[in-house]
Motif scaffolding. Structure first.
Motif, PDB file in Angstrom:
ATOM      1  N   ALA A   1      -9.814 -15.705  13.854  1.00 32.77           N
ATOM      2  CA  ALA A   1      -9.244 -16.349  15.033  1.00 32.77           C
ATOM      3  C   ALA A   1      -9.023 -17.832  14.783  1.00 32.77           C
ATOM      4  N   CYS A   2      -9.964 -18.457  14.085  1.00 34.92           N
ATOM      5  CA  CYS A   2      -9.855 -19.875  13.735  1.00 34.92           C
ATOM      6  C   CYS A   2      -8.647 -20.108  12.829  1.00 34.92           C
ATOM      7  N   ASP A   3      -8.527 -19.296  11.786  1.00 32.95           N
ATOM      8  CA  ASP A   3      -7.426 -19.470  10.837  1.00 32.95           C
ATOM      9  C   ASP A   3      -6.085 -19.211  11.500  1.00 32.95           C
ATOM     10  N   ASP A   4      -6.012 -18.158  12.324  1.00 32.04           N
ATOM     11  CA  ASP A   4      -4.768 -17.847  13.021  1.00 32.04           C
ATOM     12  C   ASP A   4      -4.343 -19.008  13.924  1.00 32.04           C
ATOM     13  N   LEU A   5      -5.299 -19.574  14.660  1.00 30.59           N
ATOM     14  CA  LEU A   5      -4.973 -20.641  15.596  1.00 30.59           C
ATOM     15  C   LEU A   5      -4.476 -21.892  14.884  1.00 30.59           C
ATOM     16  N   TRP A   6      -5.176 -22.303  13.825  1.00 33.45           N
ATOM     17  CA  TRP A   6      -4.778 -23.525  13.129  1.00 33.45           C
ATOM     18  C   TRP A   6      -3.413 -23.376  12.463  1.00 33.45           C
ATOM     19  N   VAL A   7      -3.155 -22.224  11.863  1.00 32.93           N
ATOM     20  CA  VAL A   7      -1.853 -22.042  11.207  1.00 32.93           C
ATOM     21  C   VAL A   7      -0.751 -21.915  12.252  1.00 32.93           C
ATOM     22  N   ALA A   8      -1.030 -21.272  13.382  1.00 27.09           N
ATOM     23  CA  ALA A   8      -0.049 -21.215  14.469  1.00 27.09           C
ATOM     24  C   ALA A   8       0.268 -22.618  14.973  1.00 27.09           C
ATOM     25  N   ARG A   9      -0.730 -23.463  15.062  1.00 30.65           N
ATOM     26  CA  ARG A   9      -0.508 -24.843  15.501  1.00 30.65           C
ATOM     27  C   ARG A   9       0.298 -25.616  14.453  1.00 30.65           C
ATOM     28  N   ASN A  10       0.007 -25.381  13.174  1.00 31.93           N
ATOM     29  CA  ASN A  10       0.761 -26.028  12.106  1.00 31.93           C
ATOM     30  C   ASN A  10       2.237 -25.633  12.170  1.00 31.93           C
ATOM     31  N   ILE A  11       2.496 -24.348  12.379  1.00 32.48           N
ATOM     32  CA  ILE A  11       3.877 -23.873  12.471  1.00 32.48           C
ATOM     33  C   ILE A  11       4.588 -24.533  13.650  1.00 32.48           C
ATOM     34  N   LEU A  12       3.898 -24.653  14.780  1.00 37.86           N
ATOM     35  CA  LEU A  12       4.501 -25.293  15.946  1.00 37.86           C
ATOM     36  C   LEU A  12       4.839 -26.752  15.658  1.00 37.86           C
ATOM     37  N   GLU A  13       3.950 -27.463  14.976  1.00 36.95           N
ATOM     38  CA  GLU A  13       4.232 -28.853  14.624  1.00 36.95           C
ATOM     39  C   GLU A  13       5.440 -28.959  13.700  1.00 36.95           C
TER      40      GLU A  13
END
Length: 253
Positions: A216-228
């Motif tokens: 869940a941690c990895d998914d969230l951070w990479v999803a945030r990176n993609i959004l940025e």
């Protein structure tokens, strides 16, 4: 510009086995994200087989200038929705040259907790359950780049009262839908376990999960990176502050 677009969309698999891996990590503030890319000789499916890498921690607020080397340990790999093909996004955590987790590396201790046999046996899930959000909910706001004011708002002013914006439709209620939808599709391309998106009381929001344990941690951070990355392309600024404009948004959840 057409040549630049052609180069950006160039399919490397037509000419080489080499792939590009974008290494991603959390910066010194604990919120900002950093990344840099490297060439691999070919696709790698197991993150543990990816090479470690290093960076200058004194430039990210994560080490002193006299001893600035920080080592990146790859932890999770995702398909790259930007370069596509066999290219990768790689979520990393950070360590000293001696192998100790640096102070901003919160993932290290979390992974240890999630690896305890009793915790593994419980199989903790995070995300959506029976249509009620018990887990990870990422709220964010899109800001106009030059004035740092929410997208769709009159500059220096406020929109109408709360109410019509939550899950709203039309140009007066929903702002940046192209960015939001692009992010949704990019996350699905990357195999991120994203549950859905919606416009919030103050737009917007996405939900990650249900994911098990540290994933869940990895998914969230990479999803945030993609959004940025997407907001960078679109020329807007991303804020993950739950209340970037005081006095308008009140979280009633």
């Amino acid at each position: 510009m057409s040549l630049l677009s052609d180069l950006i969309s160039l399919n490397l698999s037509d000419t080489t086995e080499k792939v590009i891996a974008e290494y991603i990590w959390v910066g010194g503030s604990g919120i900002d994200m950093r990344s840099k890319a490297r060439t691999l000789s070919g696709p790698v499916n197991d993150p543990s087989k990816l090479p470690k890498w290093n960076y200058d921690g004194s430039s990210t607020g994560q080490s002193p200038g006299v001893d600035s080397e920080v080592i990146l340990f790859p932890q999770a790999a995702f398909k790259d929705p930007f370069r596509r093909g066999k290219n990768m996004l790689v979520m990393c955590d950070a360590y000293t040259a001696a192998g100790e987790p640096i102070p901003t590396n919160k993932r290290h201790n979390a992974a240890k907790i999630f690896s305890y046999p009793d915790v593994v046996a419980e199989e903790p899930w995070y995300g959506i359950y029976c249509c009620f959000l018990y887990g990870i909910e990422q709220e964010y706001t899109l800001l106009q780049k030059d004035v740092q004011w929410p997208l769709g708002w009159p500059i220096g002013g406020f929109p109408g009262p709360q109410g019509p914006y939550y899950c709203g439709i039309d140009a007066n209620k929903d702002f940046g839908r192209d960015i939001v939808d692009s992010h949704f599709k990019a996350c699905l391309h990357a195999d991120i376990n994203i549950t859905g998106i919606n416009a919030e009381v103050m737009p917007g929001q996405f939900q990650v999960g249900p994911s098990v344990g540290i994933s869940a941690c990895d998914d969230l951070w990479v999803a945030r990176n993609i959004l940025e990355r997407i907001t960078e392309i679109a020329g807007v600024v991303l804020s993950v502050d739950p209340q970037p404009i005081k006095g308008f948004y009140i979280d009633k959840s």
